[in-house]
Design a protein around this motif. Sequence first.
Motif, PDB file in Angstrom:
ATOM      1  N   GLY A 134     129.132 -17.895 -39.018  1.00  0.00           N
ATOM      2  CA  GLY A 134     128.797 -18.157 -37.652  1.00  0.00           C
ATOM      3  C   GLY A 134     127.518 -18.008 -37.545  1.00  0.00           C
ATOM      4  O   GLY A 134     126.755 -18.018 -38.613  1.00  0.00           O
ATOM      5  N   ASP A 135     126.613 -18.811 -36.016  1.00  0.00           N
ATOM      6  CA  ASP A 135     125.514 -18.879 -36.270  1.00  0.00           C
ATOM      7  C   ASP A 135     124.713 -17.608 -35.671  1.00  0.00           C
ATOM      8  O   ASP A 135     125.389 -17.135 -34.501  1.00  0.00           O
ATOM      9  CB  ASP A 135     125.324 -20.205 -35.409  1.00  0.00           C
ATOM     10  CG  ASP A 135     124.156 -20.476 -34.968  1.00  0.00           C
ATOM     11  OD1 ASP A 135     123.160 -19.270 -35.629  1.00  0.00           O
ATOM     12  OD2 ASP A 135     123.939 -21.455 -34.601  1.00  0.00           O
ATOM     13  N   ASP A 193     128.876 -20.618 -45.802  1.00  0.00           N
ATOM     14  CA  ASP A 193     130.354 -19.847 -46.231  1.00  0.00           C
ATOM     15  C   ASP A 193     130.466 -19.901 -47.575  1.00  0.00           C
ATOM     16  O   ASP A 193     131.081 -18.768 -47.945  1.00  0.00           O
ATOM     17  CB  ASP A 193     130.987 -21.249 -45.740  1.00  0.00           C
ATOM     18  CG  ASP A 193     131.947 -21.175 -44.063  1.00  0.00           C
ATOM     19  OD1 ASP A 193     131.678 -20.467 -42.890  1.00  0.00           O
ATOM     20  OD2 ASP A 193     131.255 -22.685 -43.693  1.00  0.00           O
ATOM     21  N   LYS A 245     117.994 -25.556 -39.454  1.00  0.00           N
ATOM     22  CA  LYS A 245     119.244 -24.745 -40.004  1.00  0.00           C
ATOM     23  C   LYS A 245     120.529 -25.675 -40.500  1.00  0.00           C
ATOM     24  O   LYS A 245     121.010 -24.844 -41.513  1.00  0.00           O
ATOM     25  CB  LYS A 245     120.094 -24.530 -38.226  1.00  0.00           C
ATOM     26  CG  LYS A 245     121.505 -23.055 -38.144  1.00  0.00           C
ATOM     27  CD  LYS A 245     120.956 -23.455 -36.948  1.00  0.00           C
ATOM     28  CE  LYS A 245     121.497 -23.169 -35.521  1.00  0.00           C
ATOM     29  NZ  LYS A 245     121.433 -23.456 -34.182  1.00  0.00           N
ATOM     30  N   LYS A 246     120.903 -26.351 -40.581  1.00  0.00           N
ATOM     31  CA  LYS A 246     121.733 -27.632 -41.041  1.00  0.00           C
ATOM     32  C   LYS A 246     121.237 -27.270 -42.619  1.00  0.00           C
ATOM     33  O   LYS A 246     121.927 -27.361 -43.829  1.00  0.00           O
ATOM     34  CB  LYS A 246     121.833 -28.421 -40.834  1.00  0.00           C
ATOM     35  CG  LYS A 246     122.254 -29.837 -40.813  1.00  0.00           C
ATOM     36  CD  LYS A 246     123.543 -29.835 -41.225  1.00  0.00           C
ATOM     37  CE  LYS A 246     125.301 -30.679 -41.394  1.00  0.00           C
ATOM     38  NZ  LYS A 246     126.098 -30.507 -39.856  1.00  0.00           N
ATOM     39  N   GLN A 293     123.586 -18.204 -32.426  1.00  0.00           N
ATOM     40  CA  GLN A 293     124.693 -17.889 -31.211  1.00  0.00           C
ATOM     41  C   GLN A 293     126.350 -17.386 -31.551  1.00  0.00           C
ATOM     42  O   GLN A 293     127.100 -17.764 -32.180  1.00  0.00           O
ATOM     43  CB  GLN A 293     125.956 -19.732 -31.103  1.00  0.00           C
ATOM     44  CG  GLN A 293     124.376 -20.077 -30.296  1.00  0.00           C
ATOM     45  CD  GLN A 293     124.970 -21.744 -29.714  1.00  0.00           C
ATOM     46  OE1 GLN A 293     126.073 -22.022 -30.952  1.00  0.00           O
ATOM     47  NE2 GLN A 293     125.134 -22.515 -29.050  1.00  0.00           N
ATOM     48  N   ILE A 323     125.477 -18.531 -41.839  1.00  0.00           N
ATOM     49  CA  ILE A 323     126.087 -19.849 -41.756  1.00  0.00           C
ATOM     50  C   ILE A 323     126.741 -20.292 -42.919  1.00  0.00           C
ATOM     51  O   ILE A 323     126.865 -21.062 -42.541  1.00  0.00           O
ATOM     52  CB  ILE A 323     125.163 -20.050 -40.947  1.00  0.00           C
ATOM     53  CG1 ILE A 323     125.265 -21.390 -39.832  1.00  0.00           C
ATOM     54  CG2 ILE A 323     123.854 -20.624 -41.501  1.00  0.00           C
ATOM     55  CD1 ILE A 323     124.459 -21.804 -39.203  1.00  0.00           C
TER      56      ILE A 323
END
Lengths: 91, 241
Positions: free
Chosen positions: B113-114, B89, B15-16, B117, B87
């Motif tokens: 946002g993710d 920006d 994800k990162k 989630q 996710i």
Amino acid sequence: MKAETIKKLCCPFDKAELSLTVITTDLNGSILEGFLVCQECKRIYPIIKGVPIMNPDEYREFELEKPILDQWNKYLENKTIENFKLRELNS
Amino acid sequence: MAVVVPYKDQQEGKKKQISQMFNSISGKYDLLNRVLSLGIDKSWRRAAIREVSKEKPQLILDVATGTADLAIAAMKATPKKVIGVDISDQMLEIGRKKITKLGLDEKIELLSGDSEQLQFPDNNFDAVIVSFGVRNFENLEKGLSEINRVLKPGGKLVVLEFSKPEKFPFKQIYQFYFRFILPIVGRLVSKDGAAYTYLPESVNSFPYGKAFTDIMVKLGYQRVQCNELTFGVSSLYVGYK
């Protein structure tokens, strides 16, 4: 961002309700600055330039948010922020 | 199966890394989409929006909206509002500029946002759309379940994603292009070699066709369908809550 959109949001972590504090709005009533606080986990999500910052903790940079939150200190009612969560100050 | 990530020498999770990758290529992303797909990506998005429009949705969520191309295309479905989540920006920043330029600030709102989630309550959206986003989910099933949660009962999910042509000669042409041409052009324009090597690698390891619809069915989606686009280079998946 429009207040009606912001009011519909919930906490991404526990889906609990958020309480909204509005600091500034534009002429149309859209929220420019303010913050959301989760009723459950007490995470604080600042609204900066109209955009709520709701990324997972590891994507947030506290150093970037801190100067803004410091300016909003009077709205935080004597609470401090730790790991993106509001904490009561021990008196 | 090993998780395919863009920057193999780094320790961070997928994800990162995905967030970092899109922040790195955001400036050239729209241009590269047009060039690398030979302009076909627009027709794929139109096909996705035609599918969404059938339900006349009032409130649409565009997951992994990036620079908001699909959110903007979704205006054709004449919804009251489209909300986009991503996710990265920096991709959103480019998306916001496009939206303001088109005078669509009232209609489209972008949030950071993710996808796994989401910050929306249960049963909230008439339709959810994801174009070229599900492949980048760290946990595909978690992401698709989260989408199911925010869909209203009867709400529609439309997913646009790369798949692989299986028939001669499209399979051979596609493989050559995807393996050899695309990473070179991508690297030259975006200056991020890893990002455009990640693209074919992630497509290769991602479930498509029946494997993908099986996952949707397992997670509770109903009337699940898969339609191939451009000989199977992409596929359009549809399901209802």
